[in-house]
Each structure stands twice: as C-alpha cells, then as structure tokens.
Enzyme design. Structure first.
Site, PDB file in Angstrom:
ATOM      1  N   HIS A 182     -12.598   6.261  10.549  1.00 18.56           N
ATOM      2  CA  HIS A 182     -11.176   5.932  10.418  1.00 18.56           C
ATOM      3  C   HIS A 182     -10.812   5.697   8.946  1.00 18.56           C
ATOM      4  CE1 HIS A 182      -7.719   3.720  12.651  1.00 18.56           C
ATOM      5  NE2 HIS A 182      -7.301   4.099  11.458  1.00 18.56           N
ATOM      6  N   LEU A 229      -6.671   9.198   3.893  1.00 20.45           N
ATOM      7  CA  LEU A 229      -6.866   9.789   2.559  1.00 20.45           C
ATOM      8  C   LEU A 229      -5.547  10.182   1.898  1.00 20.45           C
ATOM      9  CD1 LEU A 229     -10.134  11.884   3.071  1.00 20.45           C
ATOM     10  CD2 LEU A 229      -9.880   9.678   1.944  1.00 20.45           C
ATOM     11  N   ARG A 230      -4.455  10.157   2.647  1.00 19.81           N
ATOM     12  CA  ARG A 230      -3.081  10.318   2.106  1.00 19.81           C
ATOM     13  C   ARG A 230      -2.737  11.698   1.561  1.00 19.81           C
ATOM     14  NH1 ARG A 230      -1.964   6.247   5.126  1.00 19.81           N
ATOM     15  NH2 ARG A 230      -2.195   4.172   4.230  1.00 19.81           N
ATOM     16  N   ASP A 248     -10.707   1.793   8.522  1.00 16.22           N
ATOM     17  CA  ASP A 248      -9.234   1.850   8.467  1.00 16.22           C
ATOM     18  C   ASP A 248      -8.765   1.689   7.022  1.00 16.22           C
ATOM     19  OD1 ASP A 248      -6.623   2.170   9.216  1.00 16.22           O
ATOM     20  OD2 ASP A 248      -6.451   0.281  10.322  1.00 16.22           O
ATOM     21  N   HIS A 300      -2.314   2.056  -0.346  1.00 13.58           N
ATOM     22  CA  HIS A 300      -0.861   2.134  -0.541  1.00 13.58           C
ATOM     23  C   HIS A 300      -0.531   1.949  -2.009  1.00 13.58           C
ATOM     24  CE1 HIS A 300       0.432   2.418   3.577  1.00 13.58           C
ATOM     25  NE2 HIS A 300      -0.371   1.428   3.926  1.00 13.58           N
ATOM     26  N   PHE A 318       1.924  -1.641   5.839  1.00 11.63           N
ATOM     27  CA  PHE A 318       0.729  -2.157   6.516  1.00 11.63           C
ATOM     28  C   PHE A 318      -0.520  -1.498   5.944  1.00 11.63           C
ATOM     29  CE2 PHE A 318       3.829  -2.676  10.014  1.00 11.63           C
ATOM     30  CZ  PHE A 318       3.458  -3.915  10.522  1.00 11.63           C
ATOM     31  N   GLY A 319      -1.560  -2.253   5.691  1.00 12.48           N
ATOM     32  CA  GLY A 319      -2.845  -1.630   5.402  1.00 12.48           C
ATOM     33  C   GLY A 319      -3.541  -2.200   4.185  1.00 12.48           C
TER      34      GLY A 319
HETATM   35  N1  LIG Z   1      -3.801   0.194   9.469  1.00 13.06           N
HETATM   36  C1  LIG Z   1      -2.745   0.025   8.718  1.00 13.06           C
HETATM   37  O1  LIG Z   1      -2.370  -1.123   8.475  1.00 13.06           O
HETATM   38  N2  LIG Z   1      -2.075   1.053   8.197  1.00 13.06           N
HETATM   39  C2  LIG Z   1      -2.266   2.420   8.532  1.00 13.06           C
HETATM   40  C3  LIG Z   1      -1.557   2.870   9.737  1.00 13.06           C
HETATM   41  C4  LIG Z   1      -1.382   1.854  10.799  1.00 13.06           C
HETATM   42  O2  LIG Z   1      -2.277   1.733  11.641  1.00 13.06           O
HETATM   43  O3  LIG Z   1      -0.334   1.202  10.802  1.00 13.06           O
HETATM   44  C5  LIG Z   1      -1.771   3.291   7.391  1.00 13.06           C
HETATM   45  O4  LIG Z   1      -1.757   4.514   7.513  1.00 13.06           O
HETATM   46  O5  LIG Z   1      -1.404   2.731   6.351  1.00 13.06           O
END
Ligand SMILES: NC(=O)N[C@@H](CC(=O)O)C(=O)O
Length: 429
Positions: A52, A55-56, A305, A309, A323-324
């Site tokens: 998981h 890589l954007r 995960d 960002h 998120f992330g």
């Molecule tokens: N896990 C995260 O907090 N972010 C993920 C996507 C998501 O699950 O919201 C993302 O792509 O940034």
C-alpha cells in the site's frame, strides 16, 4: 555485478554468507571477482514488500514521483511496492497500469506493481477494466479504490466475482460514507468532541469489514482489508478467518499500518495536521488490539499507506489539510519499536513473505536460499534511529516520526542482485 554478503545473521539466527551471481540470483558459492558487503552484526531478511504505497505519479509529481518514492522505498528496505490507483488520471485502464509499471522499471530501484482501480475513475459505480489490466504487461492482480470505499454492495459483489476469474483480490478502504463522510477527520470520541473536530467512528470501518467478508464468502472470492484500525474490525476478522478456513472456498486477508501500531489519537490535541490520516489515529485500546492481531496472524501484513502530500495541501487548519503521512523509510523501525517481541521470522512474514503472497509476486518474499532472486535487506537490529524528515528521499515532508527515536536501521538493500542502498545511503543508477 556479483556479490558476497559476508557474515549476516539469517532471520536473526547464526551467521551465513550470501552469494549473488551476476544475474541477480542467490547461488551456493562465491562468484569470482564479486563485490563484498560486510554484514557482520546485521540481520538479513528477504526484501520488504509494501502492499500500500501512494506514489502520486501521474498527476501530483510535486508530492512524489515513481522515482522519488522508489528511492524512499529502497532506503526503507523495500524491494517491491504496490502503487495505489488514486493518481490523476486514475489507474483504471491497461494503458495507465502499464505506464506505472514501466516508470517503475525505469527507476529500477524496487519492483513497482500497479494496483488497479475497482471502479472507473474511483467513481464507485461502474467497474474499471479489471480483466484488461490483469492481462496487460503490468499483470495487475490487486484492485482498490483506496482513498474511497467501494460502498455500493452490488458493485463490490461484482468486483469480487470478476477478479475471482483470474485469482485477483479486492483491497478495500473500509469506510461507510454514511457513517464517516468526507469531513470526518478524527477518531469519534470524547476527544473529537472536545476539539470540535468532525468524528470518524470505528463502526464506519467495522460495518464494511463485516459486509465485505460476507460478500467474499458469498462470491467464493478474495477480499483484503486495507489499513485496519479498530479492535472491532479485528473481532470481525478473527471470526471471518476461522470461517474461511473451515469453508476452504474464499479468503480474507488484512493489513495494518505502522502508524496505527504506535500513534494514538491523543496526538491531535495540538491540531497538528501531520497527524491527520485516514483512517484516523485511534485510542490505545485499538492500538493494543492491532498489535495482538498482527502478532497472532489475524492481521496478515504491515503496509505503509505511504501518503506523501505537498506543503500547500498539508499545512492548513486541521479540518482543511489533506489526509495522510509518509512511511516507507521508517516502517521497519516503527514495527520493531511497537512490537519488540516480534521475532525476525515474524517480521519477515508480515513485511515480506505474506505481502508478496497476497500480491501474487512470485519473485518476492522468497527464502534467502540458492535459486531465489537476490532481494535482501540487511538491518542493524538494535540501532537507535532519530528520524529527520529533511533527510528523507521522499519529496514530501509530512512525516509523523520527525524527531522521534526508533529502534533498528536499514543498512543495505539489494534488489535483484543490485545494491540500491549501501551504508544507509542510496546507490542511484
Ligand atoms: N491514507 C491517507 O490518509 N491518505 C490517502 C488516501 C486515503 O486513504 O484517504 C492518500 O492518498 O493521501
């Protein structure tokens, strides 16, 4: 280039030399003229496999690219990562999946395996080109709308039926949008009330996990539960795994992230958006249940995960921030810090062997014996590592471990016989 890795402790037991020929395979004697790596005092594990990773690329190359994410992965001891489909455009066609796979090969530092979207454009309504993605050169077997939940039960049922034809698996982001909508950004509890943040209750995850295991059973298919975060989900998984074993016709697997094994919702009192993640950080009781479930096999794997960002998306008021959090470079150390009692064979199981099996990557997660491809990570087991987010190879700085001290350090990584990390530093092509 052939290689001799001298004096490593294989899965923490004894001392062995590992020999790698110039085809990148482990062999049983030292090739002539081989490069040497001193691995005295280091633990050798099969290269790590991440189920998981975000890589954007394509679309958000300001946050991460396939190359920069591959660098972060190699530094973290990974030799394979599964690249999530929530890019722009979405990985929902054979062409898009093949492009990600090719860019991974060009970067050449880890195997980049694309995850295909379950539904077109992650829209949740129409199935994506699942069969074409599977038959493409990328050979996609894992499908996920991650970032969004496949919340329509009929669509989830069809997705499970479809992937069954070729042994694929649907990895579900379990979040019932009617219980936790897009604004929900913090574990729902006394603290979210006090902080005035919209709550994301554990039940929003648990009802989807419960529904999906029944759908997997009904369709005789395979479901994988992404980033499990609550004790209630663990209860459902425990029941479902026992049931699946008895039935013998379907399966459920699950992953937990490093951050859900060590961080708790209390960190949100400072409203620092670094700690905003989906699913949200949970209370200590959930963290304890997740650790126990990972140790006893109810949760099969650790998956990062890794969600990089850009500053302009993350540095906002808590409710508006993305998120992330990033996680590839620190995952192994976080797991060792959260679960110091986990044996090295168990670390290899949850971070390499089982993830490779779930993803259908036959070349990865193999025993470090002659005849296997040389994907190896060498770890200094008791090193104290102080995390510096500015030393990261990731393009993003949303690192929740900055300034923390963790246990274990990745010293060398070998991908297909090639040293990608030596003495903790990248060896770029
Ligand atoms: N896990 C995260 O907090 N972010 C993920 C996507 C998501 O699950 O919201 C993302 O792509 O940034």
């Amino acid at each position: 280039m052939s290689l001799v890795i001298e004096g490593a402790s294989l899965l923490g037991e004894g001392t062995t030399d590992l020999y790698v020929d110039d085809h990148g395979m482990l062999v049983d004697s030292a090739p002539a003229g081989a490069e040497r790596i001193d691995a005295a005092g280091l633990v050798a594990l099969p290269g790590l496999v991440d189920l998981h990773t975000h890589l954007r690329e394509p679309g958000r190359e300001d946050a991460e690219t396939i190359l920069t994410g591959s660098r972060a992965a190699a530094l973290g001891g990974y030799t394979a990562v599964l690249a999530m489909a929530n890019t722009t455009p979405v990985t929902d066609t054979a062409e898009a999946a093949t492009r990600v796979w090719e860019l991974g090969r060009e970067a050449g530092l880890v195997h980049v395996q694309p995850v295909g979207a379950v539904t077109r454009g992650l829209g949740g309504e129409e199935l994506a080109e699942l069969g074409l993605m599977h038959r493409s050169r990328a050979g996609v077997t894992v499908f996920s709308d991650d970032g969004r939940c496949v919340h329509d039960a009929r669509v989830m049922r069809r997705g499970l039926e479809y992937v069954k034809a070729f042994g694929g698996v649907v990895s579900q982001h379990s979040q019932d949008p009617s219980l936790a909508g897009p604004a929900a950004c913090c574990h729902e509890g006394e603290l979210s009330g006090r902080l005035g943040l919209p709550g994301w209750p554990g039940i929003a995850e648990e009802v989807i996990v419960a529904r999906d295991v029944m759908l997997a059973r009904h369709t005789s298919s395979r479901v994988h539960v992404a980033h499990v975060s609550t004790a209630g989900s663990v209860d459902v998984l425990r029941w479902a795994k026992a049931r699946a074993e008895r039935d013998g016709t379907w399966s459920v697997t699950a992953e937990v992230t490093p951050h859900h094994l060590l961080l708790t919702t209390d960190l949100l009192t400072g409203y620092d958006p670094t700690y905003k993640v989906n699913p949200p950080l949970r209370p200590q009781d959930d963290v304890d249940a997740l650790r126990e479930a990972l140790a006893d096999g109810t949760i099969d794997a650790v998956a990062t995960d890794h969600a990089p960002h850009a500053r302009h998306d993350k540095e906002h008021a808590f409710v508006d921030a993305a998120f992330g959090m990033v996680g590839l470079e620190t995952a192994l150390a976080v797991v060792r810090t959260a679960l110091p009692q986990l044996s090295w064979p168990d670390v290899a199981r949850v971070m390499s062997v089982t993830p490779a099996r779930i993803a259908g990557l036959a070349d990865q997660g193999r025993p470090l014996t002659p005849g296997s491809p040389a994907h190896v990570v060498l770890v200094e087991p008791d090193a104290a590592l102080t995390v510096d987010r500015d030393a990261s190879a990731s393009l993003s700085r949303n690192n929740p471990w900055h300034g923390r001290s963790l246990t274990s350090r990745v010293v060398h990584t070998v991908y297909a016989g090639r040293v990608t990390v030596r003495d903790g530093a990248l060896v770029d092509a």
